[in-house]
Design a protein around this motif. Structure first.
Motif, PDB file in Angstrom:
ATOM      1  N   PRO A  99      -2.563   0.330   6.868  1.00  0.00           N
ATOM      2  CA  PRO A  99      -2.839  -0.714   5.435  1.00  0.00           C
ATOM      3  C   PRO A  99      -1.504  -1.081   4.665  1.00  0.00           C
ATOM      4  O   PRO A  99      -0.991  -0.093   4.473  1.00  0.00           O
ATOM      5  N   LEU A 100      -1.734  -2.020   5.290  1.00  0.00           N
ATOM      6  CA  LEU A 100      -0.367  -2.747   4.077  1.00  0.00           C
ATOM      7  C   LEU A 100      -0.032  -2.875   3.345  1.00  0.00           C
ATOM      8  O   LEU A 100       0.757  -2.640   1.840  1.00  0.00           O
TER       9      LEU A 100
ATOM     10  N   ALA B 166       0.972  -1.600  -0.078  1.00  0.00           N
ATOM     11  CA  ALA B 166       0.185  -0.137  -0.384  1.00  0.00           C
ATOM     12  C   ALA B 166       0.952   2.029   0.138  1.00  0.00           C
ATOM     13  O   ALA B 166       1.985   0.914   0.485  1.00  0.00           O
ATOM     14  N   PRO B 167       0.564   2.416  -0.850  1.00  0.00           N
ATOM     15  CA  PRO B 167       0.868   3.515  -1.023  1.00  0.00           C
ATOM     16  C   PRO B 167       1.187   4.437   0.497  1.00  0.00           C
ATOM     17  O   PRO B 167       0.346   4.136   1.464  1.00  0.00           O
ATOM     18  N   ALA B 168       2.075   4.958   1.356  1.00  0.00           N
ATOM     19  CA  ALA B 168       1.913   6.019   2.176  1.00  0.00           C
ATOM     20  C   ALA B 168       0.636   6.164   1.882  1.00  0.00           C
ATOM     21  O   ALA B 168       0.690   7.303   0.831  1.00  0.00           O
ATOM     22  N   GLY B 169      -0.031   7.629   2.961  1.00  0.00           N
ATOM     23  CA  GLY B 169      -0.218   8.490   3.782  1.00  0.00           C
ATOM     24  C   GLY B 169      -1.276   8.254   2.115  1.00  0.00           C
ATOM     25  O   GLY B 169      -2.356   6.670   2.684  1.00  0.00           O
ATOM     26  N   ASP B 170      -2.569   9.275   2.185  1.00  0.00           N
ATOM     27  CA  ASP B 170      -3.829   8.886   1.441  1.00  0.00           C
ATOM     28  C   ASP B 170      -3.803   8.346  -0.287  1.00  0.00           C
ATOM     29  O   ASP B 170      -3.245   8.833  -0.727  1.00  0.00           O
ATOM     30  N   PHE B 171      -4.407   7.786  -0.399  1.00  0.00           N
ATOM     31  CA  PHE B 171      -4.417   6.927  -2.085  1.00  0.00           C
ATOM     32  C   PHE B 171      -5.935   6.544  -2.182  1.00  0.00           C
ATOM     33  O   PHE B 171      -7.133   5.758  -1.417  1.00  0.00           O
ATOM     34  N   GLN B 172      -6.037   5.843  -3.343  1.00  0.00           N
ATOM     35  CA  GLN B 172      -7.385   5.303  -3.963  1.00  0.00           C
ATOM     36  C   GLN B 172      -7.267   4.250  -5.278  1.00  0.00           C
ATOM     37  O   GLN B 172      -5.965   4.382  -5.973  1.00  0.00           O
ATOM     38  N   ILE B 173      -7.406   3.408  -4.917  1.00  0.00           N
ATOM     39  CA  ILE B 173      -7.278   1.728  -5.663  1.00  0.00           C
ATOM     40  C   ILE B 173      -8.878   2.116  -6.888  1.00  0.00           C
ATOM     41  O   ILE B 173     -10.275   2.019  -6.197  1.00  0.00           O
ATOM     42  N   GLU B 174      -8.410   1.297  -7.838  1.00  0.00           N
ATOM     43  CA  GLU B 174     -10.317   1.446  -8.442  1.00  0.00           C
ATOM     44  C   GLU B 174      -9.329   0.083  -9.452  1.00  0.00           C
ATOM     45  O   GLU B 174      -8.872  -0.541  -9.848  1.00  0.00           O
ATOM     46  N   THR B 175     -10.921  -0.829  -9.810  1.00  0.00           N
ATOM     47  CA  THR B 175     -10.458  -1.899 -10.145  1.00  0.00           C
ATOM     48  C   THR B 175     -12.308  -2.091 -11.403  1.00  0.00           C
ATOM     49  O   THR B 175     -12.804  -1.271 -11.279  1.00  0.00           O
TER      50      THR B 175
END
Length: 188
Positions: free
Chosen positions: A158-159, A49-58
């Motif tokens: 979140p790792l 997981a990236p550090a900080g805020d992020f979003q994932i999409e599929t």
């Protein structure tokens, strides 16, 4: 195309139950029995997981038809602390049969609500956003206009992030394929 990109790892991999060739250009996972928190779900595909805020999409294509079949996105600390969001079939309290669900597990326990919404289309764009301790689930039918399904607060770390397909299916041994067209990580 043909091989997974660098950085991906399988949790409880069963090689014969996933493919990059059966649906060219997409990842197909045959979602069988098991659940993340019971450490029995197989073929969970994860990356750091990236550090900080992020979003994932599929973009997911999935046709669940038995109780608890699930496919979607996951933000994962460990088997006791994770959030999964996607399409599922669920009967019973808090369920809407075939629909969209967001499940938050904290310290090994499910944290309600699951934000169940009826969704009968086989294709859906899923987005899971992390902003601080907020985790927001959004969906889209066209990949352009997104609708908020729900959000949970969590102090988990979140790792890993990724995709999964499976769940308990009341002892039924059949599998339901989930097809993931792409996986994208970006800033919210």
């Amino acid at each position: 195309d043909d091989v997974l990109g660098g950085g991906w790892t399988w949790l409880r991999e069963i090689p014969g139950q996933w493919s990059l060739e059966k649906v060219p250009g997409s990842l197909r996972i045959a979602g069988g029995r098991g659940s993340v928190n019971a450490e029995t779900m197989t073929n969970i595909l994860l990356r750091p997981a990236p550090a900080g805020d992020f979003q994932i999409e599929t973009l997911l294509t999935f046709e669940p038809d038995q109780n608890h079949q699930f496919a979607g996105l996951v933000i994962y600390q460990d088997n006791n602390n994770f959030i999964q969001a996607g399409q599922a079939y669920c009967r019973g309290g808090g369920c809407v049969s075939r629909g969209i669900y967001m499940n938050h597990y904290g310290k090994g326990l499910i944290v309600p609500p699951n934000f169940a919404q009826v969704y009968k289309n086989n294709v859906v764009v899923l987005r899971l956003v992390r902003k601080g301790t907020s985790y927001i689930f959004e969906i889209s039918g066209d990949g352009k206009v997104f609708y908020k399904v729900g959000s949970h607060e969590s102090d988990m770390t979140p790792l890993q992030i990724g995709v999964l397909a499976g769940q308990n299916v009341d002892g039924i041994s059949t599998t339901v394929p989930a097809v993931f067209d792409y996986f994208e990580v970006s800033s919210p």
